[in-house]
Write a protein that holds these residues in place. Sequence first.
Motif, short mmCIF file in Angstrom:
data_model
loop_
_atom_site.label_atom_id
_atom_site.label_comp_id
_atom_site.label_asym_id
_atom_site.label_seq_id
_atom_site.Cartn_x
_atom_site.Cartn_y
_atom_site.Cartn_z
N TYR A 149 21.91 43.58 42.65
CA TYR A 149 21.77 42.35 42.52
C TYR A 149 21.92 41.18 42.01
N TYR A 150 22.53 41.37 41.48
CA TYR A 150 23.61 39.63 40.85
C TYR A 150 24.78 39.30 41.57
N ARG A 151 24.14 37.86 41.57
CA ARG A 151 25.14 36.99 42.09
C ARG A 151 25.31 36.27 41.96
N GLY A 152 25.09 36.40 40.65
CA GLY A 152 26.23 34.96 39.66
C GLY A 152 27.68 35.28 39.13
N THR A 153 27.82 34.44 38.84
CA THR A 153 29.13 33.87 38.40
C THR A 153 29.75 34.77 37.68
N GLY A 154 30.35 35.65 37.50
CA GLY A 154 31.22 36.04 36.66
C GLY A 154 30.92 37.31 36.06
N LEU A 155 30.23 37.14 34.40
CA LEU A 155 30.09 38.12 33.43
C LEU A 155 28.58 37.54 33.10
N PRO A 156 27.15 37.96 33.28
CA PRO A 156 25.98 36.95 32.80
C PRO A 156 26.13 37.44 31.25
N THR A 157 25.44 36.38 30.57
CA THR A 157 25.42 36.59 29.41
C THR A 157 24.08 37.07 29.13
N MET A 158 23.25 37.81 28.09
CA MET A 158 22.07 38.77 28.37
C MET A 158 21.41 38.02 27.23
N TYR A 159 20.01 37.20 27.14
CA TYR A 159 19.60 36.80 26.47
C TYR A 159 18.10 37.99 25.81
N THR A 160 18.03 37.91 24.97
CA THR A 160 16.97 38.75 24.46
C THR A 160 17.01 39.02 22.74
N THR A 161 15.42 39.57 22.64
CA THR A 161 15.51 39.36 21.10
C THR A 161 15.61 39.94 20.12
N GLU A 162 15.68 39.59 19.09
CA GLU A 162 16.48 40.70 18.17
C GLU A 162 15.64 42.54 17.59
N THR A 163 14.32 41.94 17.90
CA THR A 163 13.24 43.48 18.27
C THR A 163 14.14 44.47 19.00
N TYR A 164 15.03 44.35 20.38
CA TYR A 164 15.37 45.16 21.47
C TYR A 164 16.82 44.87 20.85
N ILE A 165 17.16 44.25 20.26
CA ILE A 165 18.85 44.51 20.08
C ILE A 165 18.55 45.57 18.65
N SER A 166 17.84 45.89 18.01
CA SER A 166 17.67 46.37 16.10
C SER A 166 17.54 47.95 17.29
N LYS A 167 16.26 47.47 18.56
CA LYS A 167 16.43 49.62 19.02
C LYS A 167 17.74 49.50 19.80
N PHE A 168 18.24 48.75 20.65
CA PHE A 168 19.32 49.48 20.41
C PHE A 168 20.35 50.36 19.65
N LEU A 169 20.49 49.68 18.64
CA LEU A 169 21.89 49.87 17.86
C LEU A 169 21.23 50.57 17.00
N THR A 170 19.80 50.95 17.13
CA THR A 170 19.76 52.02 15.95
C THR A 170 19.05 53.69 17.14
N SER A 171 19.09 53.25 18.01
CA SER A 171 19.09 54.77 19.40
C SER A 171 19.72 55.70 19.35
N LYS A 172 19.68 56.88 18.70
CA LYS A 172 20.39 57.44 18.09
C LYS A 172 20.32 58.82 19.30
N ASP A 173 21.60 60.08 19.11
CA ASP A 173 21.84 61.33 20.63
C ASP A 173 21.19 62.37 20.12
N THR A 174 21.28 63.75 20.90
CA THR A 174 20.34 64.48 20.13
C THR A 174 20.37 65.38 19.01
N ILE A 175 22.34 64.78 18.04
CA ILE A 175 22.56 65.56 17.13
C ILE A 175 21.93 64.41 16.06
#
Length: 645
Positions: A453-479
């Motif tokens: 649904y994104y119709r903007g120019t080029g690649l967008p920038t994702m603005y979010t919080t440090e809280t969610y960035i930390s959750k992204f980076l601490t996500s782990k797989d099954t092992i």
Amino acid sequence: MEADFSGYATKAGLKCSDGRTIMPGAFKHQDKAKVPLVWQHGHTDPENVLGHAILTNRDDGVYAHGYFNMSNKAVHAKGLLDHGDITMLSIWANELVERQGRVLHGSIREVSLVLSGANPGALIENVTIRHGDSDETLDDEVIIYTGLELEHANADEENTEDIEHADDTEDEETVQDVYDSMTDKQKQVLHFMLGQALESTGESVQQDNLNDDSTTNSDEEGSTMTRNVFEKDDAKSEPQYHVLSHSDIAGIVADATKMGSLKDAVEAYAISHGITDIDVLFPDAKALTNVPEFYARRMEWVNKVLGGARKSPFSRIKTVSSDITVEEARAKGYITGTLKKEEFFGVAKRVTTPTTIYKKQKLDRDDMVDITDFDVVAWLKGEMRLMLDEELARAVLLGDGRDIASEDKINEQNIRPIAKDHELYTTVISVNLDDANSDMSELIDAIIANRKYYRGTGLPTMYTTETYISKFLTSKDTIGRRIYKNLDELATELRVSELVPVEVMEEYPDIVAVLVNMSDYVLGADKGGQVSMFDDFDIDYNQYKYLIETRCSGSLNKLKSAIVVMKVDAALVAVSPNAPTFDGTTVSIAAQTGVIYQDASDDSVLIAGPYPLSAGETMVVNAVPAPTHYFPSSEGDTWSFTRPS
């Protein structure tokens, strides 16, 4: 038992390196006293006690006979003495009576072997060197070093004679002795003469303070030290008690080595020596910077928002757009002899007008004149510009967060926040991240699934919080391995140019992220509406006043150019609405749990069933979630149907 060594623990009449001069008889009450023998005044470790020393008071100082114990350190220290490596002694004393740098009375608490003494006369003279099983002092094997006069091993015997005849030696007559020899009548005359002399200078002396027993200082042994008016001006004050160590610096350095901090060692020394307000003696603290540093939110994202937005020299922004995704806008095939049909699509227009954003401050002129360490005006103006930029960037990305009734609110019709813009410009994605089965993969899947649904120019920038960035980076797989090693890997996965943390977004708990290319956002300002600084002086109140402001407008200028990810309540259930069907004449709606269908013309609820249309009639159907459900996306919840004429 024969002493292992002997020597002067302290010499009278010699000025110590710490500025004090020990007077004769200062420690005479400790004649024949037994005190610990210590290494380098080390009071924190019992192993530093090497034995004991017997003190002998002499006219020229305090002589000590040292006896080592059987500890390993004592044996090692004795070896240093035997070899001549150590020749210095030092005392540690307290309860001192000190006047003008002269120590008149005190109590020796221990004698130490030291590498360097404060008193130049406190030297080891005689060392008993043992050969085999016999103990004797050899005339030709003695270590002699006093700095004053050489003495041989048999000096012990001479010293013994000196000790026996010490009481027969008359002390040098002092002022105190002369005063004590006076009769009571002579003392009264003297007191009267001194009183008259002091009255002539505007001073007064109590008669009690003139008596020879006016002030008495007692030590632990019960001996006393008196003072009277003859002791100059110091007699007006009580005796000052300090701790005296002739190797204070060496002791502090040794403690600092053990404690790991020179500051702690100095403070410990001060406490043990009764020095109060020791911090007065330390140098004044120095500022690391010339101006006070601001404790502010992280501002890196502000420049990315304002710097990335497109600038317009006009403050009144008009956006004209047309939706050519409708069926009627498609190109058509032609059959010979038939009528060619026109295409139909709507044109939409949106106008955004400017508003004023400002920050005002004042400063008393007296304060400006008194503050000489830095330029307070430049510092204040820097703070004003910093906060103005942050507020404008917040209004552009999220809205200022103030209540709509607040008089300080930035009008969202003038600075249109991307996160709250109309669905024609911003697509809303809803995710449930708080239920028991949710994790960050659900958020990633939602962004990837709705990226279409994104119709903007080029690649967008994702603005979010440090809280969610930390959750992204601490996500782990099954092992237990981390899924993303860094933000670049995560940005590639989400198809964004970068992830930018926005600290103020923490204040908007429902907003998870905003995806936008800031080149699709326009900030417009007429000439004079750009950021400007004004200052004025109020002569009535002697104040300088400063104002920084900008008058501008802001709006997305491209349809579907942003995506905002919103978090919903954990109790809600996701449901995707089914589109109604249309056979060219009739619209049919099927009932669906969690979905409410409405007629866009009057928002009336449409129940399940057929809805026939007249020729040329258009029907717009909206779908909204029921109170217990939510739509994963704002796309696909509106349909328009038109029956041909």
